[in-house]
Design an enzyme around this catalytic site. Sequence first.
Site, mmCIF file in Angstrom:
data_model
loop_
_atom_site.group_PDB
_atom_site.id
_atom_site.type_symbol
_atom_site.label_atom_id
_atom_site.label_comp_id
_atom_site.label_asym_id
_atom_site.label_seq_id
_atom_site.Cartn_x
_atom_site.Cartn_y
_atom_site.Cartn_z
ATOM 1 N N ARG A 142 40.076 28.700 -34.492
ATOM 2 C CA ARG A 142 41.410 29.284 -34.649
ATOM 3 C C ARG A 142 41.381 30.791 -34.322
ATOM 4 O O ARG A 142 41.878 31.206 -33.277
ATOM 5 C CB ARG A 142 41.935 29.036 -36.075
ATOM 6 C CG ARG A 142 43.442 29.057 -36.216
ATOM 7 C CD ARG A 142 44.047 30.438 -36.162
ATOM 8 N NE ARG A 142 43.465 31.358 -37.130
ATOM 9 C CZ ARG A 142 43.658 32.673 -37.108
ATOM 10 N NH1 ARG A 142 44.413 33.229 -36.180
ATOM 11 N NH2 ARG A 142 43.081 33.446 -38.013
ATOM 12 N N ASP A 143 40.779 31.579 -35.169
ATOM 13 C CA ASP A 143 40.762 33.037 -34.940
ATOM 14 C C ASP A 143 40.071 33.342 -33.606
ATOM 15 O O ASP A 143 40.472 34.253 -32.876
ATOM 16 C CB ASP A 143 40.023 33.742 -36.095
ATOM 17 C CG ASP A 143 40.495 35.179 -36.335
ATOM 18 O OD1 ASP A 143 41.299 35.681 -35.539
ATOM 19 O OD2 ASP A 143 40.046 35.796 -37.313
ATOM 20 N N HIS A 165 36.447 38.562 -44.724
ATOM 21 C CA HIS A 165 36.719 38.165 -43.326
ATOM 22 C C HIS A 165 36.534 39.419 -42.473
ATOM 23 O O HIS A 165 37.404 40.285 -42.444
ATOM 24 C CB HIS A 165 38.158 37.639 -43.271
ATOM 25 C CG HIS A 165 38.644 37.265 -41.914
ATOM 26 N ND1 HIS A 165 38.810 35.959 -41.526
ATOM 27 C CD2 HIS A 165 39.025 38.006 -40.852
ATOM 28 C CE1 HIS A 165 39.273 35.919 -40.292
ATOM 29 N NE2 HIS A 165 39.419 37.152 -39.850
ATOM 30 N N HIS A 191 35.558 41.576 -39.012
ATOM 31 C CA HIS A 191 35.421 41.655 -37.553
ATOM 32 C C HIS A 191 34.362 42.715 -37.236
ATOM 33 O O HIS A 191 34.122 43.630 -38.027
ATOM 34 C CB HIS A 191 36.765 42.001 -36.907
ATOM 35 C CG HIS A 191 37.694 40.828 -36.867
ATOM 36 N ND1 HIS A 191 38.074 40.214 -35.695
ATOM 37 C CD2 HIS A 191 38.300 40.143 -37.856
ATOM 38 C CE1 HIS A 191 38.879 39.203 -35.969
ATOM 39 N NE2 HIS A 191 39.038 39.135 -37.275
ATOM 40 N N CYS A 205 42.321 39.520 -32.519
ATOM 41 C CA CYS A 205 43.668 39.261 -33.006
ATOM 42 C C CYS A 205 44.652 39.839 -31.995
ATOM 43 O O CYS A 205 44.558 41.018 -31.664
ATOM 44 C CB CYS A 205 43.877 39.893 -34.381
ATOM 45 S SG CYS A 205 45.551 39.642 -34.989
ATOM 46 N N ASN A 227 35.339 38.118 -34.519
ATOM 47 C CA ASN A 227 34.835 37.999 -35.875
ATOM 48 C C ASN A 227 33.332 38.209 -35.819
ATOM 49 O O ASN A 227 32.701 37.988 -34.794
ATOM 50 C CB ASN A 227 35.079 36.573 -36.388
ATOM 51 C CG ASN A 227 36.534 36.273 -36.550
ATOM 52 O OD1 ASN A 227 37.184 35.790 -35.636
ATOM 53 N ND2 ASN A 227 37.054 36.593 -37.719
HETATM 54 N N1 COA Z 1 56.153 26.134 -36.160
HETATM 55 C C1 COA Z 1 56.783 26.010 -34.984
HETATM 56 N N2 COA Z 1 57.810 26.762 -34.619
HETATM 57 C C2 COA Z 1 58.241 27.691 -35.492
HETATM 58 C C3 COA Z 1 57.625 27.863 -36.734
HETATM 59 C C4 COA Z 1 56.532 27.042 -37.060
HETATM 60 N N3 COA Z 1 55.869 27.146 -38.218
HETATM 61 N N4 COA Z 1 58.251 28.848 -37.390
HETATM 62 C C5 COA Z 1 59.241 29.288 -36.587
HETATM 63 N N5 COA Z 1 59.225 28.575 -35.442
HETATM 64 C C6 COA Z 1 60.099 28.749 -34.276
HETATM 65 C C7 COA Z 1 61.563 28.791 -34.659
HETATM 66 O O1 COA Z 1 62.115 27.515 -34.665
HETATM 67 C C8 COA Z 1 62.148 29.639 -33.567
HETATM 68 O O2 COA Z 1 62.287 28.886 -32.385
HETATM 69 P P1 COA Z 1 63.612 29.017 -31.497
HETATM 70 O O3 COA Z 1 63.600 30.441 -31.000
HETATM 71 O O4 COA Z 1 63.383 28.015 -30.425
HETATM 72 O O5 COA Z 1 64.747 28.728 -32.408
HETATM 73 C C9 COA Z 1 61.048 30.669 -33.293
HETATM 74 O O6 COA Z 1 59.835 30.022 -33.721
HETATM 75 C C10 COA Z 1 61.229 31.947 -34.069
HETATM 76 O O7 COA Z 1 61.445 31.638 -35.428
HETATM 77 P P2 COA Z 1 61.991 32.630 -36.537
HETATM 78 O O8 COA Z 1 62.225 31.867 -37.774
HETATM 79 O O9 COA Z 1 63.129 33.435 -35.967
HETATM 80 O O10 COA Z 1 60.758 33.525 -36.809
HETATM 81 P P3 COA Z 1 60.272 34.893 -36.185
HETATM 82 O O11 COA Z 1 60.575 35.055 -34.751
HETATM 83 O O12 COA Z 1 60.681 35.944 -37.134
HETATM 84 O O13 COA Z 1 58.670 34.654 -36.309
HETATM 85 C C11 COA Z 1 56.820 33.608 -37.470
HETATM 86 C C12 COA Z 1 58.066 34.481 -37.564
HETATM 87 C C13 COA Z 1 56.080 33.790 -38.748
HETATM 88 C C14 COA Z 1 57.233 32.163 -37.285
HETATM 89 C C15 COA Z 1 55.988 34.044 -36.238
HETATM 90 O O14 COA Z 1 55.889 35.438 -36.228
HETATM 91 C C16 COA Z 1 54.607 33.464 -36.234
HETATM 92 O O15 COA Z 1 54.436 32.263 -36.053
HETATM 93 N N6 COA Z 1 53.582 34.285 -36.395
HETATM 94 C C17 COA Z 1 52.200 33.834 -36.432
HETATM 95 C C18 COA Z 1 51.297 34.836 -35.819
HETATM 96 C C19 COA Z 1 49.856 34.378 -35.974
HETATM 97 O O16 COA Z 1 49.523 33.213 -35.930
HETATM 98 N N7 COA Z 1 48.960 35.311 -36.168
HETATM 99 C C20 COA Z 1 47.600 34.948 -36.321
HETATM 100 C C21 COA Z 1 47.011 35.468 -37.553
HETATM 101 S S1 COA Z 1 46.142 37.007 -37.185
HETATM 102 ZN ZN ZN Z 2 40.409 37.676 -38.104
#
Ligand code: COA
Ligand code: ZN
Length: 308
Positions: free
Chosen positions: A20-21, A212, A214, A245, A254
């Site tokens: 994943r990471d 965790h 890096h 990231c 990592n």
């Molecule tokens: N799975 C799939 N799709 C998702 C979802 C999920 N868990 N959560 C939101 N979505 C979709 C929404 O349906 C929307 O789609 P659309 O534009 O087609 O309607 C889009 O994603 C945006 O959703 P929204 O609720 O407006 O959220 P946002 O744009 O504010 O984003 C997160 C918030 C949290 C969903 C997004 O920032 C995210 O997934 N971040 C993860 C980042 C990550 O994995 N980082 C790694 C760790 S370091």
């Molecule tokens: Zn990390």
Amino acid sequence: MKSQLGPLPARVTICEVGPRDGLQNESQLVSADDKVHYIDLLSESGLSLIETTSFVSPKAVPQIGDAAEVMARIRRRPGVRYLVLVPNVRGLERAQQAGADAVAVFTAATESFAKRNINMTIAQSLETFGEVVASAKRAGMWVRGYISTAFGCPYEGTTPVASVIRVARALVAMGCDEISVGDTIGVATPLQVADVVARLRDEVPLERLALHLHDTRGTALANIVAGLQQGVAIFDSSSGGLGGCPFAPGATGNVATEDVLYLLDGMGIETRVDLAKVRAASRFIAGVLRRDQLPSRAFNALEAAAAR
Ligand code: COA
Ligand code: ZN
């Protein structure tokens, strides 16, 4: 365990985060087939905790659009916990449909990073995750809580310990089984790690506290030793040292699982993880990514010795 460095844990759990990471930060897309094979190889090594994929928005992280397929196809080995990241209730539901029984929620200790990573303030994230964790616990799932940028932030500099404590307290209160405290951009040094852990121990029981780290500036292994001296016995690492990231400019991988295993084996600390088998998984993914070398120093040294 008694040692010249003071008492150290006799046994350590490794949380393998390469699938994943690690892969999330590779610009090259890896097929679901290759991810599944990579995870299956890691499962063979004795690891008990593998961060497998994430059910986040594919718009935020395109590399992870195949999460359900990967979860459906991996060979789940008894005794291995396959952890998946969920950013919201929608992600939890997708994870449940995919048969996940362990999920991780993830917030940050700094506002700017939370905003860029999950588009929420820390308070909003804690509200969202309160709901996610309650629902996951009702479903009998195991839950991990991540705190990113716990030592430093690409946008805000050094993180005040009080911010980490506040978030950790909230994650424990909502029912997280384990808290993983992240040096997302690899800026921490050993005294800082010791200090943060010493203060966190009052909030999070040591057996539920993970680090965790890096290795962006080469301090990760030294930080692990500092963590061990404070009694930390859970460390996150990625096979081969893959990772980074996408929301932390300049962050490299990592700390490498092979490097951590070499260190711990040498210190007589038990992990029950077979270094050779982790190396085999890394070798496979290096081939997929068409790389001769990986960031892991131990991996490269052992491969070079084997090729002689
Ligand atoms: N799975 C799939 N799709 C998702 C979802 C999920 N868990 N959560 C939101 N979505 C979709 C929404 O349906 C929307 O789609 P659309 O534009 O087609 O309607 C889009 O994603 C945006 O959703 P929204 O609720 O407006 O959220 P946002 O744009 O504010 O984003 C997160 C918030 C949290 C969903 C997004 O920032 C995210 O997934 N971040 C993860 C980042 C990550 O994995 N980082 C790694 C760790 S370091
Ligand atoms: Zn990390």
